[in-house]
Design a protein around this motif. Structure first.
Motif, short mmCIF file in Angstrom:
data_model
loop_
_atom_site.label_atom_id
_atom_site.label_comp_id
_atom_site.label_asym_id
_atom_site.label_seq_id
_atom_site.Cartn_x
_atom_site.Cartn_y
_atom_site.Cartn_z
N ASN A 217 0.29 -0.61 -3.24
CA ASN A 217 -0.59 0.22 -2.39
C ASN A 217 -1.45 -0.69 -1.51
O ASN A 217 -2.68 -0.74 -1.63
CB ASN A 217 -1.46 1.13 -3.25
CG ASN A 217 -0.67 2.24 -3.90
OD1 ASN A 217 0.03 2.98 -3.23
ND2 ASN A 217 -0.76 2.33 -5.21
N GLY A 219 -1.75 -2.70 2.61
CA GLY A 219 -1.39 -2.57 4.02
C GLY A 219 -1.40 -3.91 4.73
O GLY A 219 -1.94 -4.90 4.22
N ALA A 238 -5.01 5.34 4.23
CA ALA A 238 -3.84 5.58 3.37
C ALA A 238 -4.30 5.89 1.95
O ALA A 238 -5.19 5.21 1.42
CB ALA A 238 -2.93 4.36 3.37
#
Length: 342
Positions: A217, A219, A238
């Motif tokens: 998880n 970016g 996100a």
């Protein structure tokens, strides 16, 4: 007493190296690695025993953390039975997998060598045979009964690199990989030259441990002139986001617009880790060296120093998966764990 030959496990995960040409149809088909010694008789000249296993081959473009765990588990279950491991892998994501495995395999005391090829193994001008033969030879090197290489490496086109220092630089040339911030560990010519002083050494008498909890998880934001607030916000919004890699300019510089700095600071306070690495091929982030990066340092952005993007991403997945406290995370990330940063 005669020393027994090293046992090498060859693991096929997919990629061009595992293809051969059907000369009747001209089509490429999967290579049967069970007949490896028959197809490549030169391997019988190597002073080692070779066994093969195929790990549900996939195209390397589909590589993911779950598959990294499968590779790590294969090494874990065979660790005491083999002296070295060679992993055949598609070149497109090989640096990502090699970097990830370097973090997952703690206190590794045996060689894990990644290799592949630009052309299929049955092609007339293939680079696959040399890459495969030399990788197995490197994995079988021993001194006083101990492996000379004791880390995760990548071998391609006559050079052995530390895996977590590599990046793919060319889609067409045989010299497809580079290690911009670290000297190659070995070079294959008329003789195989090992650069001993650059080899990584694990802590003595520490138990080999495999880490399987990776958190993806995260970016990645590559800075460019004109990047908008909406684009950056879309990454930080996100769900379940744990960390973001910032690819900045030069030695770690980026825009100092208020909206950008405020956005980073707000998310850092929320517990999201923000890592600063350079988008340059070589060199290092030096936060505070220029005024444009000084603000990042003040708000708590983590320095990725001279990490490659591949190593920065896999290290972030690994450390987030370790559930390290927020107070310890920054110092741990900025520390070299497997020789991945200077």
């Amino acid at each position: 007493m005669k020393q027994t030959k090293p046992n090498i496990l060859l693991i096929y995960t997919g990629g061009t190296i595992g293809m051969v040409k059907d000369f009747k149809t001209g089509a490429l088909k999967a290579f049967d690695f069970k007949t490896l010694l028959e197809k490549i008789p030169e391997l019988q000249l190597l002073d080692c025993n070779i066994e093969t296993v195929s790990n549900k081959p996939i195209d390397s473009s589909n590589m993911n953390p779950a598959y990294w765990v499968q590779i790590a588990e294969l090494i874990e279950s065979n660790y005491n039975s083999f002296d070295g491991f060679v992993i055949l892998h598609g070149s497109d994501t090989m640096s990502y997998t090699a970097s990830a495995l370097s973090f997952m395999l703690e206190n590794l005391a045996k060689p894990v060598i990644f290799t592949g090829s630009q052309l299929p193994i049955g092609h007339l001008r293939t680079d696959a045979k040399e890459n495969l033969i030399t990788s197995i030879q490197v994995a079988s090197l021993q001194k006083n009964g101990m492996p000379i290489i004791q880390e995760v490496c990548l071998y391609f086109e006559y050079k052995l690199y530390r895996g977590n220092r590599t990046t793919k630089i060319n889609a067409e040339h045989f010299q497809a990989f580079a290690s911009p911030n670290y000297t190659e560990l070995a070079e294959s010519g008329v003789h195989l030259k090992i650069n001993d002083e650059y080899l990584f050494r694990p802590q003595k008498n520490e138990t080999f441990k495999v880490h399987k909890n990776l958190n993806n998880n995260i970016g990645l934001i590559k800075m460019f002139p004109g990047i908008t607030k909406q684009i950056v916000e879309s990454v930080f919004n996100a769900p379940n986001l744990k960390g973001v890699i910032l690819e900045t300019y030069g030695a770690g510089n980026c825009t100092t617009q208020t909206w950008f700095i405020n956005l980073l600071e707000e998310n850092i306070k929320k517990g999201i880790h923000v890592i600063n690495i350079t988008q340059c091929t070589g060199g290092s982030v030096i936060m505070g060296h220029y005024e444009t990066s000084n603000m990042l340092k003040k708000i708590g952005v983590i320095s990725g120093k001279d990490l490659t993007t591949e190593a920065a991403i896999s290290k972030l997945m690994y450390l987030v998966g370790q559930n390290i406290s927020k107070e310890m995370f920054k110092s741990t990330y900025e520390m070299a764990l497997r020789g991945e940063m200077t």
